[in-house]
Motif scaffolding. Sequence first.
Motif, PDB file in Angstrom:
ATOM      1  N   MET A  71      -1.781   4.419  -3.344  1.00 29.73           N
ATOM      2  CA  MET A  71      -1.328   4.303  -2.096  1.00 29.73           C
ATOM      3  C   MET A  71      -2.144   3.914  -1.015  1.00 29.73           C
ATOM      4  N   ARG A  72      -2.333   5.353  -0.194  1.00 28.30           N
ATOM      5  CA  ARG A  72      -3.573   5.338   0.071  1.00 28.30           C
ATOM      6  C   ARG A  72      -4.890   3.881  -0.093  1.00 28.30           C
ATOM      7  N   ASP A  75      -3.990   0.883   1.598  1.00 27.14           N
ATOM      8  CA  ASP A  75      -3.884   0.874   2.621  1.00 27.14           C
ATOM      9  C   ASP A  75      -5.361   0.907   3.444  1.00 27.14           C
ATOM     10  N   VAL A  78      -6.893  -2.849   2.596  1.00 24.45           N
ATOM     11  CA  VAL A  78      -6.188  -3.582   3.412  1.00 24.45           C
ATOM     12  C   VAL A  78      -6.883  -3.467   5.039  1.00 24.45           C
ATOM     13  N   ALA A  79      -6.719  -2.321   5.666  1.00 22.85           N
ATOM     14  CA  ALA A  79      -7.039  -2.476   6.516  1.00 22.85           C
ATOM     15  C   ALA A  79      -9.161  -3.333   6.504  1.00 22.85           C
ATOM     16  N   SER A 112       3.141  -2.513  -1.341  1.00 24.71           N
ATOM     17  CA  SER A 112       2.180  -2.395  -0.143  1.00 24.71           C
ATOM     18  C   SER A 112       2.477  -3.242   0.869  1.00 24.71           C
ATOM     19  N   ARG A 115       4.842  -3.371   2.711  1.00 21.89           N
ATOM     20  CA  ARG A 115       5.293  -2.946   3.587  1.00 21.89           C
ATOM     21  C   ARG A 115       4.962  -2.650   4.838  1.00 21.89           C
ATOM     22  N   MET A 116       3.312  -2.569   4.863  1.00 24.82           N
ATOM     23  CA  MET A 116       2.758  -2.596   5.428  1.00 24.82           C
ATOM     24  C   MET A 116       3.047  -4.038   6.661  1.00 24.82           C
ATOM     25  N   SER A 119       6.075  -3.527   8.411  1.00 26.42           N
ATOM     26  CA  SER A 119       5.685  -2.186   9.936  1.00 26.42           C
ATOM     27  C   SER A 119       5.605  -3.009  10.696  1.00 26.42           C
ATOM     28  N   LYS A 126      -2.188  -8.714  10.284  1.00 28.13           N
ATOM     29  CA  LYS A 126      -2.117  -7.793   9.281  1.00 28.13           C
ATOM     30  C   LYS A 126      -1.056  -9.129   8.003  1.00 28.13           C
TER      31      LYS A 126
END
Length: 713
Positions: A71-72, A75, A78-79, A112, A115-116, A119, A126
């Motif tokens: 999951m990290r 992320d 995505v970044a 994911s 969720r992001m 947030s 994003k």
Amino acid sequence: MNTAPFVMTVSRELAQKEPHLTLEFLSEVVAGFQQYTPALKQFCLAYMSPWLPNLSLSLFEATATDHEKLMRLVDMLVALSISEDAIYPLIQSFVWDKIGGEPRLLKRVLDSFIRMSISDGLGSRKLEVLADTAVTLEQSTDGAVTTEVIKKILKTIAHTSDKVTQSLEQHFLWSELTVLSRFLLALSCNNPRNAVKNLTDVFYLCIIMMGNGPSFVKATIHGIVLNTVQSLASVPEIMANEEATKSVSLKLAEISEPKFYHQFGIQKRASSLAYQRSVQPGRGPALELGHHGSPSSTCVTAITQHLLDLVNATAHLIPECTWMQRWQKLARRTSFHYNPALQTRSFLMLGVISNKASLSLVTRTLRVLEETLGRREDEVYLLESITICLTAFLPLLEEGSKLIYHFFWVAVGIMQLGEATLYAASLELMEACIKKLTLMKVFEKQTLTSAMQPSREELEWPLSQMDREVGISFSSDFNFSLAALLYKGFSHPLSTVRTRTQELLTTLFFIHSPDVSGGRIEVYQDNLAYITVLFPESEIVRKHLREPRPRLKTLASSLEDSPTHSSYNTLLSSHAVPSQKQQILFLFVLACALINTQDEKKTQILYEFLANASKVYFNVFPLIRSVLMQNLVLTLQQSQSPHVLSAVQQLVSVAVERVPSDTDCKLTVINDLGFGGVREFFNPFPKVRECCITWISQQTCNLYVHALIPVHI
């Protein structure tokens, strides 16, 4: 000199033979990505691409720690997508397209993403990047991403029932719904597969959410509809049919018109907001245009009808199509579960899309009506939507159904609540009842009073309770009770309701006037009430009443020279209004109309008429004098009209000349007849809406609606 092919080969071999290195390898590549030169970044994307399919194996075979690493890593990817504008298309191709080809990984990655996005919130860069990336994931699936997003929206909408609010945008889950709607907007573009698989789900969601939130959100919902219809036009089965293609094209043109934008609560100039990117919350223009209010029930039903027309025009071309069954199931699911934010739209939708009205469906709808009235909360719009839904059910009922007659009493009861919004809806329900009975040719054999008597007897106790609390009596005089109830419509703030009130009263007059011919009005016992309330409001009725009736000129010689009397001699005849009870109601209703009118012309007409009527119906005149006394004094002090003053002086003169006797009608007789509350029906609707139920007790409302539930039919 060129080692790229060798390096790519090594990467593919390692990815196949050493898959346990996947998480560590990809994490290292992404972690150092910012340090690479632009050229090297492109090679790194190609270098890591063969490893991405291994992530699905890591998901199911790794430890909890590895799950966290996975999951990290998502992320981090995505970044990377957000920060690397220059190579954004390559990231989509080398990274997300590969991940999209792994079904076992897809749901976790999409979770994911959502969720992001939640947030960071609506309008964030994003969110827009991830919504766009979801389209890339969709390319390698059989519509799985769109289906998953729709499932999440439906699930979130269902969870709004856990803590209900009056509107959807007041709910704490509203922000999640808006984020998901941005994903659906991106996925709906040029997606014929989605149009076939999820058409009515999308339509249902858009109707539930339309008109809520800022213009950015409203435009998003409209954009989803627009994209879906465009995608529908690209479905091969529809493209092969000329008639269906034409129907979809016409609807697409209508959806693109300014009127349609307005129904969604947005201005035409704001329509492009749905497709803006990188809007910062609180800064971008999309979130600063403000609210235009939720769409009216008329807008919701109109849009639903547009979408239903599309379904009807194309469903027969799609093999094993279940669009309508699915749409009706979704609408019923939210209609019968307490949640005002959803139920209001759901009942409006259900009324439009239902193609049959079973006893079970009607019974459940009436039970929700009963529960809503019983809560005594400010849920006017929910009550309105239920009433509109019942109106839509009525043409679907079988001709012999008792429900048709019960619906009439539903309309009567809701009218008696004294709320402007509900009055308009109940007037439409009553119109539908009269129309249905007319088509059944009921009035060829009997009057409305006799037609409604059996159903009245079944509901006598609760209906009598309602009558006593409101102050009219259908048992004492059906037609005057109904006419007084309908007269309230003339003071409605909407001109359309005032017009429809006059049209319905005119219809009721003709139903009770079998000998109408040559444009002449004849007065009968059954149509007197409708002439009475139409008289001050309709010039057409007054014109027909001014037609000469030699056979009705039976008045005292002292009145023969009166121009006003000769103008309306049909009503000023003891033959026309033979019974004292009808004379009392006739003049009392006109007196109430006079007291509450602000129109100078109506004031003059009513004063002149009552001045002459006081000489004809002299036994009833003391009652009229008692009602008008305060108004007479004010008029003498304030009026500048010589015609009005002359009529008032005539009324005063008659009052002075005649001393009331013991046989004269007393004011208490109105209460004895059960019409003590008639004056309320001539008052305007309150400008500031309070609780929707103002006249009737909660217990009476519950008993009344509960009695209407046709469990015994």
